[in-house]
Motif scaffolding. Structure first.
Motif, short mmCIF file in Angstrom:
data_model
loop_
_atom_site.label_atom_id
_atom_site.label_comp_id
_atom_site.label_asym_id
_atom_site.label_seq_id
_atom_site.Cartn_x
_atom_site.Cartn_y
_atom_site.Cartn_z
N LEU A 38 -86.38 -8.05 -77.12
CA LEU A 38 -84.98 -8.48 -76.97
C LEU A 38 -84.46 -9.56 -78.01
N VAL A 39 -85.63 -10.61 -78.48
CA VAL A 39 -85.09 -11.43 -79.32
C VAL A 39 -85.02 -10.95 -80.86
N GLN A 40 -86.14 -9.93 -81.03
CA GLN A 40 -86.19 -9.28 -82.21
C GLN A 40 -85.01 -8.53 -82.46
N ASP A 107 -82.24 -17.61 -66.92
CA ASP A 107 -81.24 -18.46 -66.58
C ASP A 107 -79.72 -17.82 -66.23
N GLY A 108 -79.15 -17.84 -65.06
CA GLY A 108 -78.10 -17.26 -64.42
C GLY A 108 -78.24 -15.87 -64.14
N VAL A 109 -79.37 -15.35 -64.01
CA VAL A 109 -79.75 -14.24 -63.43
C VAL A 109 -79.55 -13.94 -61.85
N ASN A 110 -78.78 -12.83 -61.32
CA ASN A 110 -78.80 -12.86 -59.97
C ASN A 110 -80.23 -12.39 -59.10
N ASP A 206 -88.52 -13.88 -57.41
CA ASP A 206 -89.20 -12.81 -57.82
C ASP A 206 -88.77 -13.12 -59.40
N PRO A 207 -89.91 -13.31 -60.45
CA PRO A 207 -89.58 -13.39 -61.76
C PRO A 207 -89.54 -12.19 -62.47
N HIS A 208 -89.85 -10.99 -61.86
CA HIS A 208 -89.83 -9.63 -62.90
C HIS A 208 -88.32 -9.15 -62.84
N ALA A 209 -87.54 -9.98 -63.28
CA ALA A 209 -85.96 -9.82 -63.38
C ALA A 209 -85.59 -8.63 -64.56
N TRP A 210 -86.55 -8.46 -65.55
CA TRP A 210 -86.06 -7.62 -66.36
C TRP A 210 -86.14 -6.16 -66.15
N HIS A 211 -86.58 -5.81 -65.03
CA HIS A 211 -86.44 -4.37 -64.38
C HIS A 211 -85.11 -4.22 -63.99
N ASN A 215 -79.51 -7.43 -65.30
CA ASN A 215 -80.18 -8.81 -65.63
C ASN A 215 -80.53 -9.03 -67.31
N VAL A 216 -80.84 -7.80 -67.85
CA VAL A 216 -81.30 -8.02 -69.21
C VAL A 216 -79.91 -8.29 -69.88
N LEU A 217 -78.93 -7.84 -69.69
CA LEU A 217 -77.66 -8.22 -70.30
C LEU A 217 -77.50 -9.76 -70.44
N VAL A 218 -77.95 -10.50 -69.23
CA VAL A 218 -77.73 -11.80 -69.10
C VAL A 218 -79.00 -12.62 -69.81
#
Length: 378
Positions: A38-40, A107-110, A206-211, A215-218
């Motif tokens: 994502l950072v790349q 930060d800010g994810v549902n 639950d930390p696995h928010a990238w699924h 959330n990944v838009l955030v």
């Protein structure tokens, strides 16, 4: 000869002039492979990027190296998932003497709250989520400089806050339960101990928010805001990169939703190695069950395995799934005992190497949904 000598002297003089006008490349460190991708995408050629837990690596059991400490020590920006996912990160920052800016991409994810019966609905109001969630205006990209500061500050609070909450949570519920020893029932004790392990490893959420692509838009917005703040001279490029990537992510989300419509609702019961897919479940109406719980470090109890075997037989679950970074023996044992087939391999906590099926975040999501749809539609 004289002219050649003068040319050489002039060239040497030019080389010795300090390049005061050129900005140094921003040094960014990411904690694991999903964030690295994502950072790349957002940072492009204007950052120098180092990643810690590599592709196919397991962040749950990762042990940082001296080279990791050096990279963190030199970083201008440290991007972590947060929510206790990188349990080793705080120690690494301290040993490295990290002095840069740190953000939690979540930060800010549902968020999904662990330990609540109705995880999916109770979280909708969690910490300013409505503001962030309406924010598909938040994905307009261009001018969130005030929010940037809010993100940075809140990222720190989230990270620290969740460590505090984790300790509080352990004290509150689990020490009481563990301390009873009246042994109302061995099975209940085992379940309580298992729940305690989940919270111990990951805190309250639950930390696995990238699924979840939503959330990944955030995540992307948090990354963009941090990069713009630290290297404003490249703001136009960061903003454009983020805008282009958001378009790709929204197209991905539409495609995945269309694919999932092929699976009947009564067939969306899934067994996986560890409980990493809560956000995927919430997004697409799956029911995920996992013997290992939230972390690959946790050991599945015999009671958990028996419970899952009974559930597979009761619900007539046809397929179970292995995960790339988890030990597959447990799932294979469950498949043998129930007659369920192995439906395929899912990527939970890391991307694959570039030449494999999940070399980027987008490829990982496409692979996971396609694998589930194929196995569950048959």
């Amino acid at each position: 000869m004289k002219s050649r000598y003068l040319v050489n002297v002039f060239a040497s003089a030019l080389l010795s002039i300090p390049t005061l006008g050129l900005a140094a490349e921003l040094k960014v460190v990411t904690s694991f492979s999903v964030l690295n991708d994502l950072v790349q995408e957002v940072g492009g050629e204007h950052i120098s990027l180092t990643n810690l837990v590599e592709a196919n690596g397991d962040a749950h059991v990762y042990q940082p190296s001296p080279m990791d400490a050096q990279a963190v020590a030199e970083a201008d920006l440290l991007v972590v998932n947060g929510l206790g996912f990188e349990g080793w990160m705080e120690r690494l920052e301290q040993s490295a003497g990290f002095k840069g800016v740190k953000i939690a991409a979540t930060d800010g994810v549902n968020l999904i709250h662990l330990g609540e019966e109705d995880e999916h609905h109770e979280e909708e109001g969690h910490h300013d989520e409505d503001e962030h969630h309406d924010e598909e205006g938040h994905h307009d990209e261009e001018g969130h400089h005030d929010e940037d500061e809010h993100h940075d500050e809140k990222g720190h609070h989230d990270e620290d806050g969740h460590h505090d909450e984790k300790g509080h949570h352990d004290e509150d519920g689990h020490h009481d339960e563990d301390g009873h020893h009246d042994e109302e029932e061995h099975h209940d004790d085992e379940e309580a101990h298992h729940a305690d392990e989940h919270h111990h490893h990951h805190g309250e959420f639950d930390p696995h928010a990238w699924h979840s692509v939503t959330n990944v838009l955030v995540y992307v917005e948090n990354i963009r805001a941090a990069l713009v703040k630290l290297a404003p001279e490249h703001a136009a490029e960061f903003n454009q990169n983020a805008k282009d990537y958001v378009k790709e992510l929204k197209a991905l989300e539409k495609d995945l939703t269309q694919k999932m419509s092929q699976v009947p609702e009564n067939k969306r019961n899934v067994i996986t190695s560890h409980d990493a897919f809560g956000y995927l479940a919430r997004e697409y109406g799956f029911n995920f069950t996992a013997p290992q719980g939230m972390s690959t470090e946790a050991e599945a109890s015999a009671a958990d395995v028996v419970k899952i075997i009974k559930q597979i037989r009761k619900d007539d679950i046809q397929a179970v799934f292995v995960e790339k970074v988890s030990n597959s023996r447990l799932i294979e044992q469950i498949a043998r005992e129930t007659g369920a087939k192995i439906g395929g391999e899912l990527y939970a906590d890391a991307l694959s190497s570039p030449n494999q099926a999940a070399g980027t975040y987008i490829k990982m999501m496409e692979h996971n949904i396609s694998t589930l749809v194929k196995a569950l539609s048959n």
